[in-house]
Design a protein around this motif. Structure first.
Motif, short mmCIF file in Angstrom:
data_model
loop_
_atom_site.label_atom_id
_atom_site.label_comp_id
_atom_site.label_asym_id
_atom_site.label_seq_id
_atom_site.Cartn_x
_atom_site.Cartn_y
_atom_site.Cartn_z
N TYR A 209 -31.23 0.11 6.29
CA TYR A 209 -30.41 0.17 7.50
C TYR A 209 -31.16 0.66 8.73
N ARG B 30 -31.71 -2.06 11.09
CA ARG B 30 -30.54 -2.88 11.44
C ARG B 30 -29.68 -2.12 12.44
N THR C 226 -27.44 -9.13 13.96
CA THR C 226 -28.68 -9.44 13.25
C THR C 226 -28.78 -8.69 11.93
N SER C 227 -27.65 -8.25 11.42
CA SER C 227 -27.62 -7.56 10.12
C SER C 227 -26.74 -8.34 9.16
N ASP D 178 -33.10 -4.86 0.38
CA ASP D 178 -33.39 -5.12 1.78
C ASP D 178 -34.25 -6.37 1.89
#
Length: 799
Positions: free
Chosen positions: A361, A364, A369-370, A636
């Motif tokens: 995270y 992000r 864009t996450s 991720d």
């Protein structure tokens, strides 16, 4: 002999327009505190022992870098560390302490300021050079120039691994000139200039000196290296100066990550959010840095017996976990963590997963864009809140009213709330993070509810209740044996009709990555307490309300259940305010810790079955292209990854040779992707994005690409069989986000480090191309007969 590195390059930088800096997102996330080892062994602060480690911090002192006037030792002091960090696969951030760490010869030239500081830090922090002596600035700025010149001597690869440089202007890396109060005022050339304001804040002169230091660093450093400054003591004017003058605004936000449940967090976060909005409105990028410092595990050793005094001593893994969640909530991009964590022999099993979660995270920062979002459930007992805790019931709302804090704690003690160090709880924000006598669950202007990223709870506390120290309350375990999850939680309370929790996922989640972000993986962490207790996850699947039931087994442990669901994020629940809900389905009071949502559907127009792959031109070795969906929950990873292998002489001249992965396009269109890697088969090997009139070798095309050694380029061939021309950006290589757009007959190429802030390559080019075209990915090895491999991620085409 004086050894000088100042070159015409730096001299030119002093008068040239500022170069655009970049954010190296690959280096954001977990960072060391400067105590890292370069040996890749099984235990230590390195990427073998800690694969989650993204960046190592190099800390140097001016007195070691310039032991005598003009004798600079940058190469011998930090060169090997930069090289070793690169070999570890890590980025570096560099901090040079000045002020009290100035060389002795600077003190002899500029004089010494003494202070009454004795805060337990090294004694030398009571002595400072006289900053107001004109000679100090001359020598200090000269050192900065030489440092910038040294970085310019590094290879492009090593320079690209410098995440940022931290500007330390005075007392350590804080925003103040000195600690304590000056005790020898007659020795200061211009005492008035250094005298603090009545409220203890730095003088206007010192603030100007700090800004001048930033200007000097900005001019001296190579393009692409941001400067990070401490924001704690900045005035509004200084913040505005950063936004107006820094290509990348990089600030230290210490109290966002020193711990969690920190006093004054509401005001501090509100101020930051206002600043953040101004940065983004100005079209700038933002980096924040914080730290989990030694206070969490401070110790003393007497007669061989070590006693831990820090606030994390009861349960260090729990303290690290919640500090990480608090840092993400605030937010923090780069987080320095103490070596006691990173060198733990059991690091992988104790900390690895939680710090991997932080890394996922940390990069992000914007929902569009996450592909993921989370919420950790917390009930913050904020003693400053007179609506929830009326004065008539709980007492006068002041920071120091211990009776009010205890009354609040007592109201929630049956669900685990504690107040074990009232002196810390009623202290300043700095003091509140250092409870020496146990846990505090009541604070002053602490975050009143959940820690989250891109998910919010609708009306928290309305249909649920807070819990604290769940493991201790439910199993009777010691504080040391408690799990990280159980520190805070929320649950049902059937006796008061509280049987639901509703959650709203940010409407913009994944919108630039996915055409329809409606295939989700939802993970729910819950305490498995009562055998056969039931609850359900409720969502809307696009047609009707849907649900997934869960039955508990009574294991008295924290469990995680995972659902792959076709949920639409269109606020279809709870009066069109929520996307997901946890609903009780019996009389038992289930307890929950965290919810995470990961979009797992096909991204954008990147439907692999509709794409074609072929060699263009007479290549001497056949290429290939393969794709993989890499969004497993909890990892991720990007959306789709294409592995493209291409031979060919080049994409250049009047005819091309390369591997092309493409689909059809019509009229205006945009293709975006991240070139994660490019094999160095030749310095002019190329991997990137193309809009091409046809698959003929000499077809008109626009191509934005990354090369191993020759930067990011926008190439165009305007007519069939015509020559190819290029425009080149700075000497960047992979990994790099690329974007290629067509608007009418205008074609433009861009690059980025994060996929949302773009820099154009040269200017838009005109090609009278047919309306119906191809669009996609192109790779050439520039070494015909040899296959060059490139990894290209997160491909999306619009429309």
């Amino acid at each position: 002999m004086k050894i000088r590195l100042l070159t015409s390059l730096v001299a030119a930088a002093m008068i040239a327009p500022p170069a655009e800096a970049e954010v190296k997102t690959e280096g954001l996330g977990l960072s060391s505190f400067g105590n890292w080892t370069t040996t890749l062994n099984s235990q230590g602060v390195n990427t073998t022992h800690c694969p989650e480690l993204k960046t190592v911090q190099i800390i140097k002192r001016w007195k070691d870098l310039e032991p005598s006037n003009g004798q600079f030792m940058f190469a011998s002091q930090m060169g090997q560390q930069i090289t070793d960090a690169n070999a570890m696969g890590a980025f570096v951030k560099i901090l040079i302490y000045a002020g009290p760490d100035a060389p002795s010869w600077v003190f002899s030239v500029c004089g010494t300021i003494t202070t009454d500081f004795n805060g337990g830090a090294p004694a030398y922090l009571a002595n400072y050079p006289d900053y107001t002596n004109p000679a100090y600035q001359t020598h200090f700025f000269d050192m900065i120039d030489q440092f910038g010149a040294y970085l310019n001597t590094l290879s492009p690869d090593l320079r690209s691994k410098v995440l940022f440089v931290i500007a330390a202007e005075g007392a350590t890396a804080d925003g103040w000139a000195y600690k304590g109060s000056i005790t020898n005022p007659n020795a200061v050339v211009n005492l008035a200039a250094l005298t603090k304001k009545p409220d203890g804040e730095p003088s206007d002169w010192w603030n100007t000196f700090r800004q001048n230091t930033w200007v000097r660093y900005k001019a001296a450093l190579p393009a692409g290296i941001p400067i990070l400054v401490n924001s704690d003591s900045n005035t509004t004017a200084m913040d505005n100066w950063l936004i107006a003058n820094m290509p990348v605004v990089a600030i230290k936000v210490g109290m966002f990550s020193h711990g969690y449940h920190v006093n004054d967090a509401i005001d501090r976060l509100a101020k930051f959010r206002s600043f953040e909005a101004l940065v983004y409105a100005a079209g700038k990028e933002l980096i924040t840095e914080g730290e989990l410092d030694g206070e969490v595990y401070r110790s003393t050793t007497v007669n061989g017996v070590t006693t831990y005094l820090g606030w994390g001593r009861e349960n260090l893994p729990q303290a690290v976990y919640w500090s990480a969640l608090f840092a993400l909530h605030n937010p923090v991009h780069s987080w320095n963590v103490i070596s006691e964590v990173l060198t733990d022999p059991n690091y992988a099993s104790v900390y690895g997963a939680d710090l991997d979660f932080f890394n996922a995270y940390a990069v992000r920062q914007r929902p569009e864009t996450s592909e993921r979002a989370f919420i950790a459930l917390v009930d913050g007992l904020n003693a400053a809140d007179t609506v929830r805790f009326p004065v008539a019931t709980y007492g006068t709302a002041t920071l120091g009213n211990t009776q009010r804090y205890n009354t609040i704690k007592n109201a929630f003690a049956s669900r685990g709330a504690r107040l074990e160090d009232a002196a810390a709880a009623t202290s300043s924000s700095l003091g509140s993070r250092k409870p020496e006598n146990g846990y505090n669950d009541v604070g002053w202007k602490i975050i009143p509810s959940n820690y989250s990223r891109f998910i919010t709870q609708v009306d928290p506390g309305t249909e649920d209740v807070g819990w604290w120290h769940v493991d201790q309350m439910k199993t009777g375990c010691t504080d040391a044996a408690a799990s990280p999850e159980g520190r805070f939680a929320r649950g049902f309370d059937t006796a008061f009709g509280k049987n639901a929790m509703y959650f709203n996922v940010d409407d913009n989640l994944g919108t630039t990555l996915f055409t329809s972000p409606n295939q989700l993986c939802v993970q729910v962490s819950y305490f498995d307490e009562v055998p056969n207790s039931t609850w359900k996850l409720v969502f809307h699947n696009g047609a009707i309300l849907d649900e997934r039931p869960v039955t508990c087994t009574g294991s008295l442990t924290w469990k995680k259940v995972e659902f792959e669901i076709p949920a639409v994020l269109q606020n279809r629940l709870h009066g069109n305010t929520a996307d997901l809900a946890l609903i009780n389905t019996d009389d038992n009071n289930d307890i929950f810790h965290r919810i995470e949502v990961v979009i797992t559907g096909t991204p954008g127009n990147n439907v692999p079955g509709s794409w074609q792959s072929a060699d263009i031109g007479a290549v001497a070795a056949a290429g290939s292209a393969n794709f993989a969906s890499v969004y497993p929950a909890g990892h991720d990873d990007p959306t789709w990854t294409w592995t493209v292998k291409g031979s060919g002489a080049d994409i250049w001249g009047g005819a091309d040779e390369f591997r092309y992965v493409h689909r059809s396009a019509n009229g205006d269109c945009t293709v975006i992707a991240r070139v994660a890697s490019i094999q160095n088969t030749h310095q002019w090997a190329k991997a990137g994005l193309m809009i091409r009139e046809s698959t003929a070798p000499g077809a008109p095309n626009a191509f934005v690409c990354v090369t191993p050694s020759n930067g990011v380029n926008l190439q165009v061939r305007t007519v069939t069989g015509g020559t190819t021309a290029k425009q080149t950006a700075a000497s960047f290589t992979a990994p790099k986000w690329l974007k290629l757009t067509r608007t009418g007959n205008s074609f433009a190429g861009y690059y980025s480090d994060n996929g949302f802030t773009w820099t154009q390559v040269g200017t838009a080019q005109t090609i009278a191309m047919a309306t119906d075209t191809t669009i996609g990915l192109a790779v050439t090895s520039h070494n015909d007969g040899v296959l060059g491999t490139s990894s290209i991620e997160s491909v999306s085409v619009v429309p």
